[in-house]
Scaffold this motif. Structure first.
Motif, mmCIF file in Angstrom:
data_model
loop_
_atom_site.group_PDB
_atom_site.id
_atom_site.type_symbol
_atom_site.label_atom_id
_atom_site.label_comp_id
_atom_site.label_asym_id
_atom_site.label_seq_id
_atom_site.Cartn_x
_atom_site.Cartn_y
_atom_site.Cartn_z
ATOM 1 N N GLU A 7 1.229 -1.177 -0.068
ATOM 2 C CA GLU A 7 -0.142 0.217 -0.029
ATOM 3 C C GLU A 7 0.937 1.649 -0.342
ATOM 4 O O GLU A 7 -0.178 2.118 -0.731
ATOM 5 C CB GLU A 7 -0.796 -0.069 1.244
ATOM 6 N N THR A 11 0.007 5.597 -4.125
ATOM 7 C CA THR A 11 -0.946 7.035 -3.305
ATOM 8 C C THR A 11 -2.206 7.323 -3.847
ATOM 9 O O THR A 11 -3.424 6.883 -5.132
ATOM 10 C CB THR A 11 0.529 8.066 -3.751
ATOM 11 N N TRP A 13 -5.190 7.817 -2.273
ATOM 12 C CA TRP A 13 -6.063 6.250 -1.689
ATOM 13 C C TRP A 13 -7.493 7.191 -1.555
ATOM 14 O O TRP A 13 -7.948 7.728 -0.999
ATOM 15 C CB TRP A 13 -6.088 5.620 -0.546
ATOM 16 N N GLN A 14 -8.878 6.581 -1.839
ATOM 17 C CA GLN A 14 -9.500 7.569 -1.553
ATOM 18 C C GLN A 14 -10.494 6.364 -0.500
ATOM 19 O O GLN A 14 -10.516 4.745 -0.668
ATOM 20 C CB GLN A 14 -10.697 7.271 -2.493
ATOM 21 N N ARG A 15 -11.602 6.399 0.288
ATOM 22 C CA ARG A 15 -12.271 5.722 1.802
ATOM 23 C C ARG A 15 -13.920 5.819 1.153
ATOM 24 O O ARG A 15 -14.345 6.890 0.386
ATOM 25 C CB ARG A 15 -11.923 6.211 2.961
ATOM 26 N N GLY A 79 -10.261 0.581 1.284
ATOM 27 C CA GLY A 79 -10.374 1.880 0.013
ATOM 28 C C GLY A 79 -10.430 1.367 -1.168
ATOM 29 O O GLY A 79 -9.987 -0.086 -1.434
ATOM 30 N N TRP A 80 -10.058 2.276 -1.711
ATOM 31 C CA TRP A 80 -9.741 1.816 -3.617
ATOM 32 C C TRP A 80 -9.309 3.146 -3.695
ATOM 33 O O TRP A 80 -8.833 4.302 -4.042
ATOM 34 C CB TRP A 80 -10.679 2.076 -4.429
ATOM 35 N N VAL A 81 -8.309 2.877 -5.427
ATOM 36 C CA VAL A 81 -7.622 4.099 -6.390
ATOM 37 C C VAL A 81 -7.800 3.677 -7.117
ATOM 38 O O VAL A 81 -7.751 2.287 -8.100
ATOM 39 C CB VAL A 81 -6.160 4.230 -5.392
ATOM 40 N N ARG A 90 -8.816 -2.252 -1.290
ATOM 41 C CA ARG A 90 -8.301 -2.780 0.078
ATOM 42 C C ARG A 90 -9.473 -2.886 1.427
ATOM 43 O O ARG A 90 -10.512 -1.961 0.956
ATOM 44 C CB ARG A 90 -7.464 -1.795 0.679
#
Length: 164
Positions: A7, A11, A13-15, A79-81, A90
């Motif tokens: 992780e 860079t 990451w959105q929640r 989270g996601w990106v 994740r």
């Protein structure tokens, strides 16, 4: 390499929305009410000396308490990106999962709304690929964001498939 190590290289990451905590706690409360009703029903039918009824009540109560304590942290772990070639998701506390889904492998991108989530303006994004093990759900997205993300993923998936 550990999950945290993986992780660290990613860079942006959105929640998901914190309103997902309420959705999950409502589900826990409904399950607890049903379980407690069963346990209390056993106690009423067979008398207060019936140990099975007390075990059901105790297990249901303990499970509800554990879920209430762990749910906020579990939601914050999701989270996601969006990266250049894939979507990375994740989730999880004890059993953590980090999944990268290449855009070209996406077969279905779907937005679902449960009744409680819909009341709170939330939706779930579900991605289906040819490999069943890599199917991903991303719960707790604000409805407008879920639709925007779905459209962006469909567009990127179509671009990648054209290039195959």
């Amino acid at each position: 390499m550990s999950r945290r190590g993986l992780e660290a290289g990613i860079t942006g990451w959105q929640r998901v929305s914190n309103r997902l905590i309420a959705v999950r706690l409502v589900g826990t409360a409904v399950g607890a009410v049903v379980g407690l009703a069963v346990g209390i029903g056993i106690l009423v039918l067979f008398g207060p000396t019936t140990w099975v009824g007390w075990i059901v009540v105790g297990v249901v109560g303990l499970n509800a308490l554990i879920q209430a304590v762990l749910t906020p942290r579990g939601v914050r772990s999701i989270g996601w990106v969006l990266r250049e070639d894939d979507l990375v998701v994740r989730r999880g506390l004890l059993l953590s999962r980090l999944v990268a889904v290449p855009y070209g492998r996406m077969q279905l991108v779907d937005v679902n709304r449960g009744p409680v989530a819909q009341l709170l303006g939330l939706a779930e994004l579900r991605l289906v690929t040819a490999a069943a093990a890599s199917d991903v759900t991303l719960p707790g997205l604000p409805e407008a964001e879920a639709i925007r993300l779905r459209d962006a993923l469909v567009e990127r998936a179509e671009e990648r498939r054209v290039g195959l």
